[in-house]
Design an enzyme around this catalytic site. Sequence first.
Site, PDB file in Angstrom:
ATOM      1  N   TYR A   1      13.402  63.466  16.057  1.00 31.01           N
ATOM      2  CA  TYR A   1      13.461  63.351  17.515  1.00 31.01           C
ATOM      3  C   TYR A   1      12.248  64.019  18.158  1.00 31.01           C
ATOM      4  CZ  TYR A   1      14.240  64.859  22.280  1.00 31.01           C
ATOM      5  OH  TYR A   1      14.051  65.109  23.615  1.00 31.01           O
TER       6      TYR A   1
ATOM      7  N   TRP B   1      19.788  61.374  21.405  1.00 30.64           N
ATOM      8  CA  TRP B   1      20.659  60.594  20.521  1.00 30.64           C
ATOM      9  C   TRP B   1      19.970  59.255  20.256  1.00 30.64           C
ATOM     10  CZ3 TRP B   1      25.106  61.791  17.970  1.00 30.64           C
ATOM     11  CH2 TRP B   1      25.730  62.998  18.323  1.00 30.64           C
TER      12      TRP B   1
ATOM     13  N   CYS C   1       4.881  35.158   4.354  1.00 31.62           N
ATOM     14  CA  CYS C   1       5.425  35.711   5.598  1.00 31.62           C
ATOM     15  C   CYS C   1       4.343  35.908   6.655  1.00 31.62           C
ATOM     16  CB  CYS C   1       6.114  37.044   5.322  1.00 31.62           C
ATOM     17  SG  CYS C   1       7.485  36.952   4.155  1.00 31.62           S
TER      18      CYS C   1
ATOM     19  N   ARG D   1      28.511  56.231  17.325  1.00 31.30           N
ATOM     20  CA  ARG D   1      29.543  56.994  18.043  1.00 31.30           C
ATOM     21  C   ARG D   1      30.528  56.070  18.738  1.00 31.30           C
ATOM     22  NH1 ARG D   1      26.651  61.388  21.759  1.00 31.30           N
ATOM     23  NH2 ARG D   1      28.828  61.962  22.135  1.00 31.30           N
TER      24      ARG D   1
ATOM     25  N   ARG E   1       1.033  45.427 -17.746  1.00 33.70           N
ATOM     26  CA  ARG E   1       0.859  46.883 -17.740  1.00 33.70           C
ATOM     27  C   ARG E   1       1.535  47.522 -18.950  1.00 33.70           C
ATOM     28  NH1 ARG E   1       2.522  46.068 -12.246  1.00 33.70           N
ATOM     29  NH2 ARG E   1       0.704  46.057 -10.847  1.00 33.70           N
TER      30      ARG E   1
END
Length: 459
Positions: free
Chosen positions: A432, A440, A47, A448, A24
């Site tokens: 979420y 959470w 894979c 946490r 390229r």
Amino acid sequence: MAMERLVVIGGDAAGMSAASQARRLKGPDELEIVAFERGHFSSYSACGIPYWVGGDVPERDDLIARTPAEHRERAIDLRMRNEVTEIDVPGGRVRSRDLETGTETWTGYDKLVIATGARPIRPPLPGIDAPGVHGVQTLDDGQDLLTTLDSVEGRRAVVVGAGYIGVEMAEALLKHGFEVTVLNRGEQPMATLDPDMGRLVHRSMDRMGITTVAGAEVTKILTGENGRVRAVAIEDAEYPADVVVLGIGVEPETALARAAGLPLGEYGGLLTDLAMRVRGHDNIWAGGDCVEVLDLVSGRERHIALGTHANKHGQIIGSNVGGGYATFPGVVGTAVSKVCDLEIARTGLREKDARAVGLRYVTATIESTNSAGYYPGAARMTVKMLAEHRTGRLLGVQIVGTDGAAKRVDIAAVALTAGMTVEQMTTLDLGYAPPFSPVWDPVLVAARKAVTAVRREGI
């Protein structure tokens, strides 16, 4: 100005990515590109082989990103079924052998790319080369295995090794209707996880009908009167087998580099600088499964054989060979896999890795769901997190679960790359909605809990 010649050894991910990127940046009137590949195929997804064998991918050619003819159309002289047998560094040339005719040829280079990949570990056991015993590294290997699966009369399969390839091939064999036994010399399958997380994989494989035998050191492959495999023996037992698949792992294919006196690391992989140039050699680059790379978490060199890295290495090498500039800073060791409906993910360090480099750490393990608990289909997942003692720096994350579990590891991969602490992670603004996550996210719940552990240890 005389035209330069780039020689590439290896026609898969790293090698052909390097050749394509160099093309390229420099046209055929500026840079001649000659590439050697000893196999029948170029630029394919190794894979994807277990999923082709298992029937999820219907055709072999679906795994091929670019054929030799397509590379040649872009003025890359890709010579298939040609194996490089010697690198003459002082002379700036390589010797190759045409595997069809036996003809040997010397080819000079101005710039050299070594992308020889990795080779399956094949221990020198009695019977290891018997018909019916298969490694799975190339498309040729996959085709040979499929031929055996479609022709063998019995339906008993033994997989030796329980790493990524081992568990993926166990699933593929199960889909083919085989009774599958996995022999694993370790305590639990997936040694890339800590044993407590590997135990979750073991239980799930048992539920799927895959028999996993721990502490099973294979001593020999037993054959019948026809010379074909009939069983796999460990110290105190034999496991009948009509087909055997080796999933023990791989090691860098660096015999050529070693013979040429190029620098190798602790794991036998080539050592390079940030530009993927072989150390001490201005005109030689290396990438893919034959190199060792910097682990950004531990600060040590590692050998990690993954197509994601190989393609990135190739892009970087091609940019540098073509007159541009790019670097590869290192990895955090992210990998995902699956066996049937079970998703398995890890990034960063395991407990043994942290201990090996002298890091003190705390751990936190939580169970959560992949969506809001009340949303239909919510499934359990387990997340384990390692954080550095006192500092709280994230060191690693492992996840075992079902739908939507594995790719959550990408959150941790970014946090590791950025050097974040677990406390900083708790404030990440993640997406979420009830179909996708609890309020959470499970990774943040683990963070946490890890914060609490760090604070408790710091008292």
